[in-house]
Every structure is written in structure tokens, then in C-alpha cells.
Motif scaffolding. Structure first.
Motif, mmCIF file in Angstrom:
data_model
loop_
_atom_site.group_PDB
_atom_site.id
_atom_site.type_symbol
_atom_site.label_atom_id
_atom_site.label_comp_id
_atom_site.label_asym_id
_atom_site.label_seq_id
_atom_site.Cartn_x
_atom_site.Cartn_y
_atom_site.Cartn_z
ATOM 1 N N ARG A 1 0.718 -0.746 -0.009
ATOM 2 C CA ARG A 1 0.596 0.038 -0.162
ATOM 3 C C ARG A 1 0.461 1.001 0.152
ATOM 4 N N ILE A 2 0.684 1.859 -0.386
ATOM 5 C CA ILE A 2 1.075 3.353 -0.659
ATOM 6 C C ILE A 2 0.715 4.805 -1.024
ATOM 7 N N ARG A 3 1.225 5.309 -0.490
ATOM 8 C CA ARG A 3 0.292 7.299 -0.508
ATOM 9 C C ARG A 3 2.008 7.931 -0.857
ATOM 10 N N ALA A 4 2.460 9.024 -2.447
ATOM 11 C CA ALA A 4 2.699 10.157 -2.097
ATOM 12 C C ALA A 4 2.402 11.204 -1.969
ATOM 13 N N ARG A 5 3.404 11.986 -1.946
ATOM 14 C CA ARG A 5 2.781 13.173 -1.790
ATOM 15 C C ARG A 5 3.290 14.281 -2.801
ATOM 16 N N PRO A 6 2.138 14.523 -4.062
ATOM 17 C CA PRO A 6 1.565 14.613 -5.099
ATOM 18 C C PRO A 6 2.830 15.491 -5.959
ATOM 19 N N GLU A 7 3.253 15.871 -5.951
ATOM 20 C CA GLU A 7 4.204 16.223 -6.418
ATOM 21 C C GLU A 7 5.582 15.310 -6.713
ATOM 22 N N TYR A 8 5.748 14.240 -6.184
ATOM 23 C CA TYR A 8 6.398 13.307 -6.052
ATOM 24 C C TYR A 8 6.319 12.405 -7.649
ATOM 25 N N ASP A 9 7.431 11.966 -8.178
ATOM 26 C CA ASP A 9 6.766 11.398 -9.671
ATOM 27 C C ASP A 9 6.930 9.275 -8.716
ATOM 28 N N LEU A 10 5.683 8.764 -8.939
ATOM 29 C CA LEU A 10 5.595 7.949 -8.254
ATOM 30 C C LEU A 10 5.799 6.982 -9.151
ATOM 31 N N HIS A 11 5.880 7.147 -10.273
ATOM 32 C CA HIS A 11 6.174 5.475 -11.021
ATOM 33 C C HIS A 11 7.430 5.365 -11.444
ATOM 34 N N SER A 12 8.165 6.234 -11.032
ATOM 35 C CA SER A 12 9.704 6.177 -10.607
ATOM 36 C C SER A 12 9.996 5.405 -9.490
ATOM 37 N N LEU A 13 9.144 5.180 -8.429
ATOM 38 C CA LEU A 13 9.370 4.368 -7.504
ATOM 39 C C LEU A 13 9.387 3.415 -7.549
ATOM 40 N N LEU A 14 8.019 3.054 -7.867
ATOM 41 C CA LEU A 14 7.046 1.736 -8.229
ATOM 42 C C LEU A 14 8.146 0.681 -9.217
ATOM 43 N N ILE A 15 8.576 1.055 -10.341
ATOM 44 C CA ILE A 15 9.623 0.241 -11.422
ATOM 45 C C ILE A 15 10.507 0.679 -10.374
ATOM 46 N N LEU B 1 -8.483 1.729 -4.125
ATOM 47 C CA LEU B 1 -8.141 3.279 -4.526
ATOM 48 C C LEU B 1 -8.868 3.856 -3.375
ATOM 49 N N GLU B 2 -8.334 4.961 -3.487
ATOM 50 C CA GLU B 2 -8.473 6.089 -1.884
ATOM 51 C C GLU B 2 -7.925 7.095 -2.391
ATOM 52 N N HIS B 3 -9.480 8.271 -2.530
ATOM 53 C CA HIS B 3 -8.962 9.764 -3.225
ATOM 54 C C HIS B 3 -8.700 9.598 -4.184
ATOM 55 N N CYS B 4 -8.083 8.521 -5.554
ATOM 56 C CA CYS B 4 -7.599 9.130 -6.958
ATOM 57 C C CYS B 4 -8.696 9.034 -7.772
ATOM 58 N N SER B 5 -8.436 9.969 -7.958
ATOM 59 C CA SER B 5 -9.395 10.787 -9.372
ATOM 60 C C SER B 5 -8.342 10.847 -10.268
ATOM 61 N N LEU B 6 -8.483 9.812 -11.298
ATOM 62 C CA LEU B 6 -7.899 9.982 -12.496
ATOM 63 C C LEU B 6 -8.350 9.893 -13.623
ATOM 64 N N MET C 1 -3.386 2.236 -3.224
ATOM 65 C CA MET C 1 -2.726 3.208 -3.309
ATOM 66 C C MET C 1 -3.904 4.456 -2.668
ATOM 67 N N SER C 2 -3.285 5.671 -2.507
ATOM 68 C CA SER C 2 -3.548 7.085 -2.027
ATOM 69 C C SER C 2 -3.014 7.649 -2.470
ATOM 70 N N GLN C 3 -4.129 9.151 -3.025
ATOM 71 C CA GLN C 3 -4.387 9.915 -3.194
ATOM 72 C C GLN C 3 -3.611 10.194 -4.174
ATOM 73 N N ILE C 4 -3.382 9.342 -5.323
ATOM 74 C CA ILE C 4 -2.661 9.136 -6.925
ATOM 75 C C ILE C 4 -3.504 9.468 -8.367
ATOM 76 N N ALA C 5 -2.536 10.271 -8.625
ATOM 77 C CA ALA C 5 -2.937 11.973 -9.667
ATOM 78 C C ALA C 5 -3.304 11.051 -10.654
ATOM 79 N N SER C 6 -1.856 10.552 -10.987
ATOM 80 C CA SER C 6 -1.613 9.857 -12.115
ATOM 81 C C SER C 6 -1.119 8.473 -12.412
ATOM 82 N N PHE C 7 -1.948 7.448 -13.704
ATOM 83 C CA PHE C 7 -1.533 6.660 -13.286
ATOM 84 C C PHE C 7 0.106 5.814 -14.785
ATOM 85 N N ARG C 8 0.544 5.939 -15.305
ATOM 86 C CA ARG C 8 1.522 5.655 -16.006
ATOM 87 C C ARG C 8 1.672 3.739 -16.384
#
Length: 480
Positions: free
Chosen positions: A304-318, A349-354, A330-337
Motif C-alpha cells: 500500500r502506498i501514498r505519495a506526495r502530489p508532486e512526487y513521481d510515484l512511477h519512478s519508485l514503483l518500477i 483506490l482511496e482519494h484517487c481521481s484519475l 494506493m491513496s491520493q494517486i493523481a496519475s498512473f503511467r
């Protein structure tokens, strides 16, 4: 004048006699009051002994106390304390039942620790619980707000660590929490400790050591913690590290941590080879640009993961071995590559508006989903894809849908999604709704309509993480 002075002597003597009589009467009254109290005590004792519950064997009364204690709430006064004040029999039974005193809570705040006497009272209370729990396994939660002397509490606790199973610290606005914990717990052994949670938020009033997660060796509980399976460190607690090799659940919260190098992050995770459940909240990790995972966690199954809005989560996940995951939140995810979670069967998905493009990446990235949980946020795009009337059928293996905090404006698309999905070859088997969502649908007269399409069950999002934890984890602040 002589006659007047002559008459004073008898009056003075009379006053003395009256005062003497008063003292004798007062003494007699006091004696009578004591006799009344003794008689009342004897009457109450005989009355209690005559009560049907007093005929119960001590063993049965102990069982009743244990069951009643389980119903305690955080706001209620501890049952074992109340029971020990009812009567002599109850006190004897309660104070000699170690299990009643095995869940210990110490609260030191500005309110209840204004003076040394008040701190000493709380210390005496801790000592009483530890004494009455006898040799029983115990759990302790210690909450401290303020620059309060912790030395005697930590010293007392350290003497009993050999029988502590779960331990939680929350220490804020304190000048030296890390150094005190290092001093008292550095070389200790905790042979049966399974759960350790340390929350120390940053306080600008004091200078703290900024090093976080820079060790891959134990600096607390160096005597050994062979049973330790659950570890949570948040805030500036990242410098405190127990033995990690046997952990199965690790929660790292970087809300108050400085940025971590990729090497720090990798080394701390790879020093926990048995970790199954990993929770990451607000971590800022400088990750390299790569095309394959760089971190090996062979047993990882739940993330389970939640990142700051300005952080590139994709680079961590890969950089994580996501293909071996079975559950993901996943919480508060603003984008998903695009990234493949090929074996995940349960997604939250919690507070994820995609946007629709990201929803497409999400669907392609999680092809094996069987259970989907949507909490708050704007789920319209996801619901639309879920009930898309054409082909292909997205998430064809999906059977269970959990919905929490559905918004009014999302009701029409939710209803369309359910109607369309149930008309496909792969309909949902069950729908779970929280209380507020059921109430909303009922007020709009839509709940019966949904009930006619598939079974609807009640669901409140209160399950502990990870699944099967077996006890309530009050310190889990991931969702807040």
C-alpha cells in the motif's frame, strides 16, 4: 464591683463543665459514627455475599470480567479499575487476574502531567499494571505530548521487556525522544516482542538528528528480538532500528523525514528478506531512471502506498518487484503511467481521481483484479470503464466491488455501471457498501434498484492492515 467579680467564678466553672460535656458528646458521636460505618460495611459485605453473583466461583467471575473488558472503548474507564472498586470480593478477583491488566496504556500530556506529583501518579499506575499482570504477556501503548521526563517510565518498562508482545510509542513535542529510547532500549532483549510502532513527529522547537533510515543494523533491542514481525517507524523515528531480518510487515512513513537516497531505501528493504506486507507513506526517494526492478524483496505480496502530489510515484514503483504482488492499495494517486501488476487480485483506490487515459493504464496494469475497493475521490471514470457496455469487458475477472463515500454526483454513472456490468457475461457477484453510501442511495430511492441487480452487503472500512493481523492497530495513520 466586688459582688460582680465574685459571680464570675461560678460561671467560668459552669462553662468549663459544659465544654467538657461537649467534648465527651463529640467523642461519643465520633465513636457512634465509626460504629455506623463498621455496621454499614458489614451490612454491605453480607448483602454482597447474599447476592446471586457472589455465589459464582472465582474462576467463572474471572471469565465474566475478561469478556466484559473486551467491550471497553477508548473513552470508557478501564473495566478492571471499575470492577476493583465494587466490593472486596470483586477487588480480590480483579487484582489477582493478570489478563485483566495485560493491555496497558500510559498517557502523559500537558493536561495530566502538569506537576511531578501527577507524573508520579501515572508512574505508580504503570507499576500497578505491570505488577498485577504478574508474569503474563502484556502489550503497552505510551502516548507522550510535551517535554516530560520519560526516564523512570522507560526504565520500569525495560525491566519487563522479556514479556512484552506489542509495544507502541507516540512521542511529540519532546526534546530528546530518540536519545532516551536509544539509551534505555539499545542493548535490551525482547524475546517475544512481535509488534513495534514508534511515532515521533518533528517539532520545530528542538534540534533533532536529521539522519533517517541510514542504518542497516540494529541500534535498539540489540540483545535480540527474534519474534519481531511488525515494525512501523514514522517522523524522526527512522534513526531507531531494531533487528529487521524476521519482519513480515514494514510500515515506513516519511511525513517528517528528509529525502532518502535510493541506496538507503534499497538497503533498508533488502535487509528485510521475509517482508510480505509493505506500507509506504509520503516517502521521497531519489530514484534512478531504469527499465527493470532494482530492489529484491522475494516474499513481498502486499503493497500500500501514498505519495506526495508532486512526487513521481512511477519512478519508485518500477524499482519494486510489483509483478509478484497479490494485493495493492494506493491513496491520493493523481496519475498512473503504464506498469504491470500482473498478479494483483485485490486493488484499493482511496482519494484517487484519475483521467480516462490513466484509468486505461490502470485497467491494463491490473488485468487479474477480482476485488476492487473505491474510497472517496471521484470514481466516475473507473465506474464508467467498469460498466462499459461494449467490448472488451474491462476487468473480466472482477467479482467483488466495495464502495465507500460515494458522492451524489456519481450516483447516475454508478447505476449505469451496475446495470451494464450485470448484463455482461462476467457480472459482479457481490456489492459492498458502507453506511453513508447506503443511506445516500436509500434517500434517492436507488438502493432497492441496486438490490434487484445483485446481492448488496454492509461494509465498513475498519479491517486491520494487513489482512489477518488479529488485533486492532490504533496507530495505523495511513488512511488519515
Amino acid at each position: 464591683m466586688a459582688d460582680a467579680f465574685a459571680s464570675l467564678a461560678p460561671l467560668e466553672e459552669h462553662i468549663k463543665q459544659l465544654q467538657g460535656r461537649k467534648m465527651r458528646l463529640l467523642t461519643e458521636v465520633e465513636q457512634v459514627e465509626q460504629q455506623i460505618l463498621l455496621a454499614q460495611l458489614k451490612f454491605a459485605t453480607l448483602s454482597n455475599e447474599a447476592a446471586p453473583i457472589s455465589r459464582l466461583p472465582d474462576e467463572l467471575l474471572t471469565s465474566i470480567f475478561a469478556l466484559t473488558r473486551q467491550e471497553d472503548t477508548p473513552r470508557s474507564k478501564a473495566f478492571q479499575v471499575v470492577a476493583s472498586h465494587v466490593c472486596a470480593k470483586w477487588r480480590a478477583v480483579a487484582t489477582t487476574t493478570p489478563l485483566l491488566w495485560s493491555e496497558i496504556q500510559v498517557i502523559l500530556t500537558f493536561r495530566n502531567a502538569k506537576s511531578k506529583a501527577e507524573v508520579d501518579t501515572e508512574l505508580d499506575r504503570l507499576n500497578a499494571y505491570l505488577t498485577r499482570s504478574n508474569s503474563c504477556i502484556f502489550s503497552l501503548k505510551m502516548e507522550v505530548i510535551g517535554n516530560i521526563n520519560l526516564e523512570p517510565f522507560l526504565q520500569l518498562l525495560g525491566l519487563q521487556m522479556y514479556r512484552c508482545q506489542r509495544l507502541s510509542f507516540s512521542i511529540s513535542n519532546h526534546s530528546s525522544p530518540v536519545s532516551q529510547l536509544l539509551h534505555h532500549f539499545g542493548s535490551l532483549e525482547a524475546p517475544i516482542l512481535q509488534h513495534l510502532s514508534i511515532h515521533i513527529p518533528y517539532c520545530r522547537l528542538f534540534d533533532y538528528d536529521t539522519r533517517q533510515l541510514d542504518l542497516v543494523r540494529a541500534n535498539i533491542l540489540q540483545g535480540g528480538a527474534p519474534a519481531l514481525q511488525f515494525l512501523r517507524v514514522t517522523g524522526i523515528a527512522g534513526h531507531l532500528q531494531p533487528p529487521l531480518s524476521r519482519l513480515t510487515t514494514l510500515h515506513l512513513d516519511g511525513s517528517h523525514m528528509d529525502g532518502l537516497s535510493f541506496e538507503q531505501f534499497r538497503d533498508i528493504l533488502q535487509s528485510t528478506p521475509e517482508v510480505i506486507n509493505l506500507s509506504l507513506n509520503d516517502l521521497w526517494v531519489e530514484t534512478p531512471v531504469i527499465s527493470s526492478p532494482q530492489i529484491s524483496i522475494p516474499n513481498l505480496r502486499c503493497l500500500r502506498i501514498r505519495a506526495r502530489p508532486e512526487y513521481d510515484l512511477h519512478s519508485l514503483l518500477i524499482n519494486l518487484p510489483v509483478t509478484q504482488l497479490e494485493s495493492c492499495a494506493m491513496s491520493q494517486i493523481a496519475s498512473f503511467r503504464p506498469i504491470e501488476f500482473t498478479n494483483v487480485k485485490s486493488l484499493t483506490l482511496e482519494h484517487c481521481s484519475l483521467i480516462p487515459e490513466d484509468v486505461g493504464n490502470l485497467i491494463l496494469g491490473f488485468p487479474a483484479i477480482q476485488s476492487l475497493t473505491l474510497v472517496s475521490g471521484n470514481p466516475s471514470s473507473i465506474l464508467f470503464a467498469l460498466g462499459y457496455p461494449g467490448t472488451p469487458i474491462w476487468w473480466p475477472k472482477l467479482k467483488l466491488l466495495f464502495l465507500n463515500d460515494l458522492f451524489v454526483r456519481a450516483i447516475p454513472i454508478f447505476l449505469d455501471a451496475i446495470h451494464n456490468r450485470q448484463a455482461t457475461e462476467t457480472p459482479l457477484e457481490r456489492l459492498y457498501l458502507d453506511r453513508e453510501t447506503r443511506k445516500l442511495l436509500r434517500s434517492k430511492k436507488n438502493l432497492e434498484e441496486v438490490n434487484a441487480l445483485l446481492p448488496v452487503e454492509n461494509h465498513e472500512d475498519s479491517s486491520p492492515w494487513p489482512a489477518g493481523l488479529g488485533y486492532e492497530d490504533e496507530d495505523d495513520g495511513f488512511w488519515y
